[in-house]
Enzyme design. Structure first.
Site: not given
Ligand code: GDP
Ligand code: IMO
Ligand code: MG
Length: 427
Positions: A13, A16, A40-41, A223
């Protein structure tokens, strides 16, 4: 002009999805190489928010997108995600989405097993997403799982599914659990096979074909590096290798094809699920980071644990992934802190160390040593140039760069697609 592999350098998270979306216009194709719909991107475009779990983020910009063989695919989820995006006017067809026909199929019972185990483990649970990722990878490694190409021939599918379900039912019976219905699962697969198969390709032939060979590729990791099955905080990890090397093995490409490695790091640290987290803040500061950063899991909605930036952890990430460049995200989340800390070493017993110990026993006992910086207490979102950032924010970035000794090339200062400062051209 090289290919690029994007990986999360912490526990997931890191942002990416946003960075892939920002960069993918400069590439011909975006390729997801591991994990499944545990990811979850997020991509935010004005008032529209897209959260992609199994589909590569490049689809939002109508790029050719490919899912590699090391990805575990829940076909029902895949079709739902495709439909959801189509409803939002995103173009998805067999022209712009290709799936490796040797990718593994994740079935509904994988998720049931995942959740049942977590419940059974109770206080020792991993805190998985409950989406069946671990059980599906287990079936793959044990050589009994199904592959996308098994959907091609219904007789083969029947035999392979029967073997797989029999295996699980013997175990389920021994622990007095409800058996998996072969009939129901087979019927489900028959109902979707014709919708999935048109997307499937022989990935080896496809990526090595003359037409594809010269394309500029962007590999999208899921991840984070600390969740890597081998190098992460085992057993509190996911079940795939999240390191960039997986991009080559998943697609069946020469390893040098993965190009430069871009590590995505949040300006602080978060983790969702259980496991060691040296800089975790259980205080109000942690809650404030969570509030400012909207730190709730994009997949499960669970609150993310928060803490300060950990340079020791990020140095390990740089080593195991060979990170060439860094994108530092969510700097705006720190906008209203009067003091900001950066962990530069750990104290373990009487010693100060600058590496992450391997065992959780040790990692749970380290005390982070911090550099304390004055906060900038100004809004950074909207700023388009580094020199216009508050001086103290520039100092914060400089300290991280000096500790990690890897150039920061992008700064993300807001969730929106355009909230980004480019520091150096790398694509
Ligand atoms: P990913 O899994 O690495 O793609 O990241 P996620 O989408 O799960 O989580 C990142 C969260 O931070 C999302 O809600 C994005 O919309 C938000 N986000 C990404 N970049 C920024 C930033 O520079 N500032 C803020 N405030 N939010 C951001
Ligand atoms: P993105 O791509 C954050 C974590 C779960 C748990 C561990 C194992 O959005 O960054 P799993 O369901 O994979 O067997 O869970 O990995 N986990 C993540 N944490 N971002 C993710 O994906 C994750 N995918 C799995 O919370 O700790
Ligand atoms: Mg994510």
């Amino acid at each position: 002009m090289k290919n690029l592999t994007i990986v999360g350098a912490q526990w997931g998270d890191e942002g990416k999805g946003k960075i892939v979306d920002h960069l993918c216009d400069k590439f011909d194709a975006v390729l997801r190489f591991q994990g499944g719909h545990n990811a979850g991107h997020t991509i935010v475009i004005g008032k529209e928010k897209f959260i992609l779990s199994i589909l590569p983020s490049g689809l939002i910009r109508n790029k050719l997108c490919i899912i590699g063989s090391s990805v575990v695919i829940d076909p029902i989820h895949l079709l739902n995600e495709i439909n959801l995006l189509k409803k939002k006017k995103i173009n998805i067809s067999t022209n712009n989405l290709k799936i490796a026909n040797n990718a593994s199929i994740l079935l509904p019972f994988h998720s049931l097993i995942d959740k049942a185990r977590e419940k059974e483990l109770s206080k020792k649970k991993i805190g998985t997403t409950g989406r069946g990722i671990g059980p599906c990878y287990e079936d793959k490694i044990a050589r009994r799982g199904l592959k996308i190409y098994d959907l091609e021939d219904t007789n083969t599918l029947k035999t392979r599914l029967n073997n797989l379900i029999n295996f699980h039912n013997i175990f389920l019976k021994s622990v007095s659990q409800k058996k998996i219905s072969f009939k129901k699962t087979f019927k489900l697969l028959l109902s979707i096979r014709k919708k999935i198969l048109p997307f499937s390709v022989n990935i080896n032939e496809f990526v090595n074909s003359k037409l594809f060979f010269k394309k500029k590729l962007l590999f999208e990791g899921a991840q984070g590096l600390m969740l890597d099955i081998d190098h992460g905080t085992f057993p509190f990890v996911t079940s795939s290798n999240t390191i960039p090397a997986t991009a080559a093995s998943s697609l069946g490409l020469k390893p040098s094809k993965i190009g430069h490695i871009l590590g995505i790091m949040k300006a602080y640290t978060t983790r969702v699920g259980e496991g060691p987290f040296p800089t975790e803040l259980k205080s109000n500061i942690g809650l404030e980071l969570a509030k400012n950063g909207h730190e709730f899991g994009s997949v499960t909605g669970r609150p993310r644990r928060c803490g300060w930036f950990d340079a020791v952890q990020c140095k390990k990430a740089i080593n195991i992934a060979g990170i060439d460049f860094i994108a530092l995200t969510k700097i705006d989340v720190l906008d209203n802190f009067e003091e900001i800390k950066i962990c530069y070493k750990y104290k373990m017993g009487k010693k100060n160390i600058d590496f992450m110990p391997s065992s959780n026993k040790d990692l749970n006992n380290v005390k982070p040593l911090y550099k304390t910086l004055k906060g900038w207490c100004e809004k950074t979102t909207g700023i388009k140039n580094k020199i216009n950032l508050p001086k103290k924010a520039q100092e914060f970035i400089k300290v991280i760069e000096a500790l990690l000794n890897v150039p920061i090339v992008y700064l993300s200062n807001g969730p929106e697609r355009n909230d980004i400062i480019n520091l150096k051209r790398i694509t």
